[in-house]
Design a protein around this motif. Structure first.
Motif, mmCIF file in Angstrom:
data_model
loop_
_atom_site.group_PDB
_atom_site.id
_atom_site.type_symbol
_atom_site.label_atom_id
_atom_site.label_comp_id
_atom_site.label_asym_id
_atom_site.label_seq_id
_atom_site.Cartn_x
_atom_site.Cartn_y
_atom_site.Cartn_z
ATOM 1 N N GLY A 149 -1.862 4.072 9.315
ATOM 2 C CA GLY A 149 -3.298 3.756 7.783
ATOM 3 C C GLY A 149 -2.918 2.422 7.470
ATOM 4 O O GLY A 149 -3.826 2.142 7.392
ATOM 5 N N LEU A 150 -2.786 1.722 7.945
ATOM 6 C CA LEU A 150 -1.730 -0.033 8.159
ATOM 7 C C LEU A 150 -3.059 -0.371 9.147
ATOM 8 O O LEU A 150 -3.208 0.077 10.360
ATOM 9 C CB LEU A 150 -0.925 -0.763 8.740
ATOM 10 N N PRO A 172 -7.761 -12.741 -1.519
ATOM 11 C CA PRO A 172 -6.666 -12.761 -2.786
ATOM 12 C C PRO A 172 -6.772 -11.191 -3.120
ATOM 13 O O PRO A 172 -7.365 -10.541 -3.301
ATOM 14 C CB PRO A 172 -7.395 -13.324 -3.504
ATOM 15 N N PRO A 173 -5.813 -10.242 -3.890
ATOM 16 C CA PRO A 173 -6.537 -9.539 -4.876
ATOM 17 C C PRO A 173 -7.755 -9.458 -5.225
ATOM 18 O O PRO A 173 -7.612 -10.370 -6.037
ATOM 19 C CB PRO A 173 -4.744 -9.274 -5.822
ATOM 20 N N ARG A 174 -7.969 -8.507 -5.420
ATOM 21 C CA ARG A 174 -9.472 -8.017 -5.751
ATOM 22 C C ARG A 174 -9.358 -6.901 -6.776
ATOM 23 O O ARG A 174 -10.625 -6.476 -7.208
ATOM 24 C CB ARG A 174 -10.532 -7.635 -5.167
ATOM 25 N N GLY A 175 -8.221 -6.170 -7.050
ATOM 26 C CA GLY A 175 -8.129 -4.416 -7.373
ATOM 27 C C GLY A 175 -9.471 -3.897 -6.868
ATOM 28 O O GLY A 175 -9.567 -2.774 -7.242
ATOM 29 N N LYS A 176 -9.474 -3.807 -5.464
ATOM 30 C CA LYS A 176 -9.909 -2.411 -4.798
ATOM 31 C C LYS A 176 -9.797 -1.265 -4.487
ATOM 32 O O LYS A 176 -8.087 -1.915 -3.987
ATOM 33 C CB LYS A 176 -11.078 -3.792 -3.469
ATOM 34 N N PRO A 177 -9.942 -0.025 -4.748
ATOM 35 C CA PRO A 177 -8.315 0.953 -4.468
ATOM 36 C C PRO A 177 -8.468 0.448 -2.889
ATOM 37 O O PRO A 177 -6.831 1.115 -2.577
ATOM 38 C CB PRO A 177 -9.297 2.013 -4.581
ATOM 39 N N LYS A 178 -9.017 -0.001 -1.651
ATOM 40 C CA LYS A 178 -8.615 -0.123 -0.134
ATOM 41 C C LYS A 178 -7.653 -1.162 -0.688
ATOM 42 O O LYS A 178 -6.725 -0.569 0.814
ATOM 43 C CB LYS A 178 -9.676 -0.019 0.281
ATOM 44 N N GLU A 179 -8.034 -1.823 -0.255
ATOM 45 C CA GLU A 179 -7.171 -3.026 -0.474
ATOM 46 C C GLU A 179 -5.235 -3.092 -0.964
ATOM 47 O O GLU A 179 -4.482 -2.854 -0.462
ATOM 48 C CB GLU A 179 -7.517 -4.556 -1.538
ATOM 49 N N GLU A 180 -5.430 -2.080 -2.602
ATOM 50 C CA GLU A 180 -4.333 -1.413 -2.783
ATOM 51 C C GLU A 180 -3.367 -0.813 -1.928
ATOM 52 O O GLU A 180 -2.461 -0.642 -2.296
ATOM 53 C CB GLU A 180 -4.132 -1.530 -4.273
ATOM 54 N N GLU A 181 -4.129 0.037 -1.595
ATOM 55 C CA GLU A 181 -3.392 1.197 -0.998
ATOM 56 C C GLU A 181 -2.628 0.335 -0.230
ATOM 57 O O GLU A 181 -1.914 0.984 0.862
ATOM 58 C CB GLU A 181 -4.610 2.114 -0.200
ATOM 59 N N GLN A 182 -3.120 -1.006 0.535
ATOM 60 C CA GLN A 182 -3.276 -1.097 2.436
ATOM 61 C C GLN A 182 -1.922 -2.200 1.446
ATOM 62 O O GLN A 182 -0.443 -2.012 2.359
ATOM 63 C CB GLN A 182 -3.484 -2.935 2.154
ATOM 64 N N LYS A 236 0.333 -1.091 -0.543
ATOM 65 C CA LYS A 236 1.488 -0.010 -1.309
ATOM 66 C C LYS A 236 2.846 0.502 0.564
ATOM 67 O O LYS A 236 2.909 -0.019 0.618
ATOM 68 C CB LYS A 236 0.787 1.387 -1.705
ATOM 69 N N LEU A 237 0.965 -0.162 1.517
ATOM 70 C CA LEU A 237 1.404 0.799 2.431
ATOM 71 C C LEU A 237 2.802 0.055 3.559
ATOM 72 O O LEU A 237 3.237 0.248 4.119
ATOM 73 C CB LEU A 237 -0.185 1.285 3.517
ATOM 74 N N TRP A 238 2.161 -1.265 3.744
ATOM 75 C CA TRP A 238 2.960 -2.081 3.734
ATOM 76 C C TRP A 238 4.357 -2.286 3.455
ATOM 77 O O TRP A 238 5.344 -2.363 4.459
ATOM 78 C CB TRP A 238 2.253 -3.908 3.750
ATOM 79 N N LYS A 239 4.422 -2.370 2.282
ATOM 80 C CA LYS A 239 5.774 -2.085 1.641
ATOM 81 C C LYS A 239 6.596 -0.548 1.632
ATOM 82 O O LYS A 239 7.610 -0.732 2.563
ATOM 83 C CB LYS A 239 5.568 -1.944 0.029
ATOM 84 N N VAL A 243 0.311 -11.791 7.043
ATOM 85 C CA VAL A 243 -1.235 -11.828 7.899
ATOM 86 C C VAL A 243 -2.225 -11.864 7.213
ATOM 87 O O VAL A 243 -2.947 -11.931 6.451
ATOM 88 C CB VAL A 243 -0.930 -11.342 9.222
ATOM 89 N N CYS A 244 -1.656 -9.797 7.006
ATOM 90 C CA CYS A 244 -2.788 -9.992 5.615
ATOM 91 C C CYS A 244 -2.884 -9.866 3.844
ATOM 92 O O CYS A 244 -3.877 -9.906 3.518
ATOM 93 C CB CYS A 244 -2.631 -7.906 5.649
ATOM 94 N N LEU A 245 -1.797 -10.340 3.907
ATOM 95 C CA LEU A 245 -1.679 -9.832 2.693
ATOM 96 C C LEU A 245 -1.111 -11.836 2.144
ATOM 97 O O LEU A 245 -0.094 -11.919 1.243
ATOM 98 C CB LEU A 245 -0.534 -8.947 2.123
ATOM 99 N N TYR A 246 -1.756 -12.182 2.568
ATOM 100 C CA TYR A 246 -0.803 -13.266 2.812
ATOM 101 C C TYR A 246 -1.759 -14.682 1.393
ATOM 102 O O TYR A 246 -1.235 -15.709 1.129
ATOM 103 C CB TYR A 246 -2.517 -14.495 3.907
ATOM 104 N N ARG A 247 -2.661 -13.480 0.259
ATOM 105 C CA ARG A 247 -2.735 -14.243 -0.816
ATOM 106 C C ARG A 247 -1.760 -13.603 -1.696
ATOM 107 O O ARG A 247 -2.086 -13.917 -3.026
ATOM 108 C CB ARG A 247 -4.520 -13.836 -1.245
#
Length: 472
Positions: free
Chosen positions: A256-257, A265-275, A277-280, A311-315
């Motif tokens: 899934g990653l 930067p965080p934009r509040g989009k569901p897919k970005e929030e899901e990513q 969580k998956l990284w954590k 690299v992906c969550l740089y912001r």
């Protein structure tokens, strides 16, 4: 080759990514115009990069730099930039990494020489296999053997746990096999180097481990000491078996990653929030030590997982803070601090990153540096929260007078001094300094400045506190 900090990667002068202009969203205009309207218009940047790669290199430098200032962890962008510079270098007839023609020397500074671009890129993208391959390919054409060997070692140290890094490991072994210092593969120095690299490779969770193991067995069995070969192979066989199991299970833990996602930067989009969580989840999975690795090997896996995520969550400030907390947990304070500095470079106006750095500096009794951290944040992004935390820090580190000076300074800031700053100052006086009369005076001063109505929305527990001040 030392990988130092490069320029770029700061958000200080950029608008929020959700403030895209209508022009950008419609896709009107050429790429250059659209990215001026909205620096976060990814499609516009892709169109512009397509144009830039076909221009003469000197004409594209400014656009490459602008793009990588906003997306510094986009390895493909760095690769395009460096390879464009390398093509220009080759076409100009330069045969050494450092040589530049006089015609271009006055136009381009050292930061845009091919090797320097690669070095700058690898500060941000040091886990990227394709970028390392590109750099190694360049060095093989223009670098010394010593420089190539050093780069190979850095490559496997930084991305050698990536499953797809098997090609770099294989090239490293092949390069050594061609001889060391002009000698052949049977030379003892070369054999020692090969053994060292083989032993690192067969213990790493990468693709084609079975092939690496067969080659290593053949390498040892060709030696002059059969007993030594038998002993060392018996010792490493369980580690190789464990690495194969780790390779298979990591594939599922990464399910899934999106490993090559663009660092918005965080934009509040569901897919970005899901990513996020998956990284954590992935990092926690690595830290749980499912393969019962020794402490040193486990820390390498967890640190690598953090680096991949950054690299992906740089912001994302919390991603940097969590990475720093891990270094702190394993008692590597210097690395913990370095991560926070990198995070502040990525998100320079983040209060949380500055507060985390202050806490780390305070832990080491580096009070002046902690104060400087607050001062820098106030210059960049003053807010009620910043003033409140600064007051609390000064009270802890320097005493009553220092905290009051910060409160006095905050009151002069018409934009950032809200009623919450008065609440915090009064609580310090009441609970820490044990001076209820001064706390009451601060409350009354706040009422005068904001009127009682401004305090009425405060949470009920704060109103209770104020009532206690007034009755003191």
């Amino acid at each position: 080759m030392e990988l130092g900090m490069s320029r770029g990667g700061s958000l200080a002068s950029l608008p929020e990514p959700h403030l895209a202009s209508k022009r950008s969203r419609r896709g009107a205009g050429d790429g250059s115009t659209r990215v001026i309207d909205d620096p976060w218009d990814w499609n516009a940047w892709q169109a512009l990069l397509g144009e830039v790669t076909s221009r003469p290199f000197a004409q594209g430098v400014a656009d490459y730099e602008r793009f990588l200032d906003i997306y510094p962890t986009y390895a493909k962008g760095w690769k395009l930039y460096a390879e464009h510079a390398a093509r220009t270098s080759s076409e100009s007839g330069r045969e050494a990494v450092q040589d530049y023609t006089k015609a271009q020397a006055h136009q381009l500074d050292d930061s845009v020489k091919p090797v320097t671009i690669y070095e700058r890129a690898l500060v941000y993208c040091k886990t990227n296999v394709e970028l390392w391959k590109s750099f190694l390919s360049y060095l093989k054409k223009y670098g010394s053997r010593e420089a190539i060997m050093k780069a190979f070692d850095q490559a496997v140290s930084n991305c050698g746990l990536e499953p797809s890094s098997h090609g770099i490991w294989n090239d490293y072994i092949s390069f050594i096999s061609k001889g060391h210092g002009g000698r052949g593969p049977e030379d003892q120095v070369t054999r020692d180097l090969l053994r060292k690299v083989y032993q690192r490779a067969v213990k790493s969770p990468i693709q084609n481990l079975e092939t690496f193991w067969r080659e290593y067995e053949e390498f040892e069995n060709k030696g002059s000491n059969p007993d030594f070969a038998k002993g060392i192979l018996a010792e490493l066989a369980p580690l190789n078996k464990s690495a194969r199991a780790e390779f298979r299970s990591r594939k599922y833990r990464r399910d899934g990653l999106v490993l090559n996602s663009v660092a918005f930067p965080p934009r509040g989009k569901p897919k970005e929030e899901e990513q996020s969580k998956l990284w954590k989840k992935y990092i926690l999975g690595e830290a749980s030590n499912p393969h019962e690795l020794e402490a040193s090997e486990l820390s390498k896996r967890v640190i690598y997982a953090h680096e991949l995520s950054l690299v992906c969550l740089y912001r994302y400030p919390d991603a940097w803070i969590e990475a720093s907390m891990y270094f702190k947990e394993i008692e590597k304070l210097e690395e913990a601090e370095d991560v926070l500095h990198r995070g502040i470079n990525a998100v320079p106006t983040s209060p949380l990153l500055h507060f985390a750095l202050v806490n780390l500096l305070e832990l080491q009794s580096r009070k002046e540096e902690a104060r400087t951290c607050f001062e820098n944040l106030i210059q960049k992004s003053p807010s009620p929260l910043v003033y409140i935390e600064y007051m609390r820090f000064c009270r802890r580190a320097e005493g009553v007078a220092a905290a009051r000076k910060v409160f006095a300074r905050a009151r002069k800031d018409q934009h950032s001094c809200t009623y919450q700053v008065f609440v915090a100052a009064a609580r310090l006086e009441y609970h820490v300094n044990k001076l209820p009369k001064i706390a009451r005076n601060i409350y009354e001063l706040g009422e005068t400045r904001f009127s009682r109505a401004s305090f009425s929305p405060a949470p009920s527990r704060e109103r209770i506190v104020w009532n206690s001040y007034c009755s003191a």
